[in-house]
Design a protein around this motif. Structure first.
Motif, PDB file in Angstrom:
ATOM      1  N   ASN A 192      41.868  14.934  53.911  1.00  0.00           N
ATOM      2  CA  ASN A 192      42.292  14.995  52.570  1.00  0.00           C
ATOM      3  C   ASN A 192      41.800  16.007  51.779  1.00  0.00           C
ATOM      4  OD1 ASN A 192      39.661  13.269  53.179  1.00  0.00           O
ATOM      5  ND2 ASN A 192      39.623  13.219  50.726  1.00  0.00           N
ATOM      6  N   GLU A 194      41.420  17.110  47.731  1.00  0.00           N
ATOM      7  CA  GLU A 194      41.137  16.760  46.553  1.00  0.00           C
ATOM      8  C   GLU A 194      40.936  17.733  45.494  1.00  0.00           C
ATOM      9  OE1 GLU A 194      40.964  13.278  46.310  1.00  0.00           O
ATOM     10  OE2 GLU A 194      40.853  12.957  48.549  1.00  0.00           O
ATOM     11  N   GLU A 196      41.105  18.721  40.943  1.00  0.00           N
ATOM     12  CA  GLU A 196      40.834  18.104  39.652  1.00  0.00           C
ATOM     13  C   GLU A 196      40.854  19.260  38.638  1.00  0.00           C
ATOM     14  OE1 GLU A 196      37.316  15.345  37.813  1.00  0.00           O
ATOM     15  OE2 GLU A 196      38.000  14.806  39.779  1.00  0.00           O
ATOM     16  N   HIS A 225      43.442  13.942  38.437  1.00  0.00           N
ATOM     17  CA  HIS A 225      42.848  14.252  40.087  1.00  0.00           C
ATOM     18  C   HIS A 225      44.092  14.082  40.926  1.00  0.00           C
ATOM     19  CE1 HIS A 225      39.518  14.388  42.916  1.00  0.00           C
ATOM     20  NE2 HIS A 225      40.382  13.762  43.761  1.00  0.00           N
ATOM     21  N   SER A 227      45.024  13.799  45.049  1.00  0.00           N
ATOM     22  CA  SER A 227      44.591  13.416  46.297  1.00  0.00           C
ATOM     23  C   SER A 227      45.706  13.696  47.457  1.00  0.00           C
ATOM     24  CB  SER A 227      43.961  12.118  46.678  1.00  0.00           C
ATOM     25  OG  SER A 227      42.860  11.923  45.787  1.00  0.00           O
ATOM     26  N   ASP A 338      37.495  10.363  46.060  1.00  0.00           N
ATOM     27  CA  ASP A 338      37.323  10.655  47.199  1.00  0.00           C
ATOM     28  C   ASP A 338      38.407   9.418  48.058  1.00  0.00           C
ATOM     29  OD1 ASP A 338      37.279  11.479  50.169  1.00  0.00           O
ATOM     30  OD2 ASP A 338      35.491  12.760  49.665  1.00  0.00           O
TER      31      ASP A 338
END
Length: 802
Positions: A192, A194, A196, A225, A227, A338
């Protein structure tokens, strides 16, 4: 002049095109030479000087999950944009089109399970996908491209502007100059990535709620955010949904289903969980489900939330798992957004509000990849306030309050928080509400519980206000969703047997669509109620309410608190009956039914009207709650509640009034009476009354209900100002009931007939001078065709959530 104005933009466009071509022709390594780099699922690069973030895309047409969220919110329950709020989970892929890359959301609602590739393609081509954003290519290298992700990261992916507009909080949109990449929480991992940003929304005409929670109401700065999540492997096994399973449904239409079979494929959402040894009576999980608590939660709330969440391990133990469900504190440095962490967040708002349990769910299969619980911090304080109002534990002598121990009241508030933690975690396990569980005990944390207080030795006891641990329904639901069946067991047959056993044990189940609407028909399934007999429980609540009000006063207030603040403590006690009223109202023209499939019973239960005696008792009980004696607030209490002290102000938890700065007990009664009448006179309920009375002789009809309302109010003896006010509330409520758009024409005629009869009575009974005014109102209404009410009924302070 016209030519010159045309040429300038064309020249700029041409120069821009050349610049873009030059930029895109650069190698990624050269372009990113001086940038910060993080490698992972999708590598990204950060350029400090221009505050830009670039995403490297190595593969196209590779599906993955895109999840948006809001790590830092606005802080207003009424607006509904909270810290930790998840947005939509989308199945997406990148596709390149020349000098740009499109992020396309794939349509998962329509599919073909057939192995025929042409058939699958025909479905894909028949239904539209959605392109979320176009990202400009800035550099290339081999088959990889680098795109500028900055503008998308700073955009309104969470639809904040629309939400602010829909709640009348002003017109706001993102301001890039007051926004920026938030690097501390932009990270790349193997599965993943991430990203922001701090995004500032500039705007005007800010509403009350925005002004309440922002230092500058023209500038709202939040965090958003993104993801990007690798799809899980194909080893997850879906589990079928059935209405009585107790789960939400993830569904799609299968256009390759055989003729005669349903096209709807429904699965339950759930975490992946397997025993290390499926044949063992007790086994550890291959990978346990672990939830992480927000480290910012204070004690003793932290311990209470952990204990409540851990109740679910009882249910997993009951199906043969050892330590399959665990709760820990989020490790230092870990990001709660997360996707690898299931989290329980403690969220602060300016006012008390709802808590939530939401999840990141693979839309293809229903697999839950992340559970995210959001708990409102002011809920525990509201429960403590209710406990104080119920028990009035302090002394009339302020000097003695320092010796008063309120641990019992705090214990009740913490007991509620334990239950709330379990409830919201249950949602993130895929489980829906069961608002019928309180009818056969307190058999599910997935119900909305009302504190089950009692009277012992002439005093109100909080000893058993909230249940502890899993209920029988919770154990059943976990067994349906998470039981790991050995290979030789037919899962469909095993699940069908579980449902049958649950029905045989008398478990009842009604969820939101059949419980929340105020016009709902099924008396089974209510929010914030207790007991199988709604009328008997209302009578019990009324006894507790009466005792609490008789004790209410200085003893309800801690030394050093303003007398004015007694009003906010009084509200939930005076209105202690409000939720049980909803349950009683559903008995009137009620219809009993289940989520029943053909074959569940040898003889179908179907939909059956509530019996005559129950309906008559319910109508009587409801009308008693508009009696002036019932709604009167003791003078001793009224005289204690002063106008707000300097530095304090009235708020949403206060009663609405008509007497200026002073407390208005008459308007409090007005609001409460209106609430009862609103429940009883809902168009759908009146329509069902008429239908049932025709289908089954003896059941109450519209005439009998309105006659009882008028007899208990307008046609009774109005001996007080409160009684007079209630009479006007009744007339206003009945006329407005006749004007409801969903009221059947023949039922509207029945209501008009009763108003005509009332008009005749008002003309002939002049003892009360207000009768003449009411008669004149009706005359004007019939002459003009418009109801000219003398006032607008004041609403109650907010009730839910408690």
């Amino acid at each position: 002049m016209g030519v010159r104005f045309l040429c300038i933009p064309l020249l700029v466009l041409a120069l821009y095109s050349v610049a873009r071509e030059d930029t895109a022709s650069k190698d990624i390594s050269a372009f990113t030479q001086d940038m910060q780099h993080q490698g992972g699922f999708y590598d990204f690069y950060y350029q400090l000087e221009q505050d830009k973030i670039y995403l490297k895309i190595n593969e196209f047409d590779q599906a993955f999950l895109f999840q948006s969220s809001m790590p830092q919110g606005i802080g207003s329950n009424d607006i509904g944009l909270d810290r930790g709020q998840l947005g939509e989970t989308r199945l997406v892929k990148f596709e390149r089109y020349g000098n740009k890359v499109l992020l396309k959301q794939l349509n998962t609602a329509y599919r073909a399970s057939s192995s025929n590739l042409a058939e699958q393609a025909s479905i894909d081509e028949a239904f539209a996908d959605s392109v979320i954003v176009g990202l400009p290519v800035v550099a290339t290298e081999g088959g990889a491209v680098l795109v500028d992700y900055t503008a998308f990261l700073l955009s309104d992916i969470h639809n904040i502007g629309a939400q602010l507009a829909s709640t009348n909080q002003g017109s706001f949109s993102p301001d890039p100059m007051r926004s920026g990449v938030y690097l501390p929480r932009s990270k790349a991992f193997v599965d993943n990535t991430e990203l922001e940003a701090l995004v500032t929304f500039g705007g005007s005409k800010a509403g009350e709620y925005v002004r309440q929670v922002t230092p500058d109401s023209s500038s709202i700065s939040v965090h958003l955010h993104h993801s990007l999540i690798r799809l899980p492997d194909d080893q997850y096994q879906t589990r079928q949904f059935t209405p009585f399973s107790g789960y939400w449904s993830v569904a799609y239409q299968d256009y390759s289903a055989p003729l005669g079979e349903s096209m709807t494929v429904s699965m339950i959402p759930r975490h992946r969980l397997h025993k290390k040894d499926p044949t063992a009576a007790l086994s550890e999980a291959v990978e346990p489900i672990i939830y992480y608590l927000d480290p910012g939660i204070p004690e003793p709330v932290m311990s209470a939330l952990k204990e409540g969440a851990l109740w679910w391990d009882q249910a997993f133990s009951a199906i043969g798992y050892k330590n399959a469900f665990q709760v820990k504190v989020l490790p230092e440095g870990a990001d709660p957004m997360d996707v690898r962490y299931n989290v329980i967040q403690w969220v602060h708002r300016a006012t008390r509000g709802w808590s939530y349990g939401s999840s990141v769910i693979d839309p293809r299969t229903g697999e839950i990849l992340k559970g995210h619980v959001t708990l409102g911090s002011l809920r525990v304080r509201q429960d403590y306030l209710i406990a104080l109002g119920l028990t009035s534990p302090f002394s009339e002598d302020a000097s003695k309050d320092k010796n008063v121990n309120t641990q019992v009241q705090k214990d009740m508030a913490l007991a509620r928080i334990r239950q709330l933690s379990a409830h919201e975690v249950g949602h993130t396990l895929g489980i829906a509400h069961n608002f019928s569980a309180s009818e056969y005990g307190r058999e599910s944390v997935m119900d909305y519980p009302h504190p089950q207080v009692s009277i012992k030795n002439g005093r109100i006891s909080l000893d058993d206000a909230y249940a502890i641990g899993m209920g029988a329904w919770d154990n059943y639901v976990i067994a349906y969703g998470y039981q790991d069946f050995p290979a030789e067991v037919d899962e469909y047959s095993a699940l069908t047997a579980l449902v049958k056993q649950a029905r045989e044990k008398g478990y009842r189940y009604q969820s939101d669509p059949d419980a929340r609407p105020s016009h709902a028909a099924n008396p089974s399934g209510n929010l914030w109620d207790n007991g199988a007999d709604a009328v008997a429980e209302l009578a019990r609540i009324n006894e507790i309410r009466e005792l609490a009000l008789s004790n209410f006063g200085l003893k309800s207030l801690k030394a050093g608190s303003s007398l004015a603040s007694l009003e906010e403590t009084l509200v939930p006690i005076y209105l202690l009956h409000r939720y049980q009223l909803d349950a009683v109202a559903k008995l009137v023209a009620g219809v009993e039914y289940e989520y029943e499939l053909k074959g569940d019973y040898s003889t179908p239960k179907g939909a059956v009207p509530v019996g005559l005696d129950q309906q008559k008792a319910a109508i009587k009980a409801l009308i008693e709650t508009i009696d002036p004696t019932y709604l009167a607030i003791p003078n001793s209490v009224v005289q204690l509640i002063t106008p707000k002290a300097y530095g304090e102000s009235r708020n949403r938890e206060s009663f609405k009034g008509r007497s200026g700065l002073t407390f208005d007990p008459i308007s409090a009664g007005e609001s409460a009476a209106s609430y009862t009448l609103g429940l009883l006179l809902k168009a759908e309920r009146l329509n069902r009354l008429a239908q049932q009375a025709e289908q089954q002789r003896g059941l109450p009809d519209v005439h009998s209900v309105l006659s009882q309302i008028f007899a208990a109010s307008i046609q009774g003896r109005a001996s007080s100002e409160l009684a007079q006010r209630i009479n006007f509330v009744v007339l206003d409520a009945v006329v407005k009931a006749s004007l409801q758009s969903n009221l059947a024409p023949e039922v509207r005629a029945d209501v008009e007939l009763q108003l005509t009869n009332l008009y005749g009575w008002l003309k002939n009974n002049k003892r009360n001078p207000h009768n003449k005014i009411m008669a004149k109102q009706l005359e004007q209404y019939w002459q003009s065709g418009e109801w000219q009410s003398l006032f607008s009924v004041l609403p109650l302070p907010p009730g839910s959530p408690i």
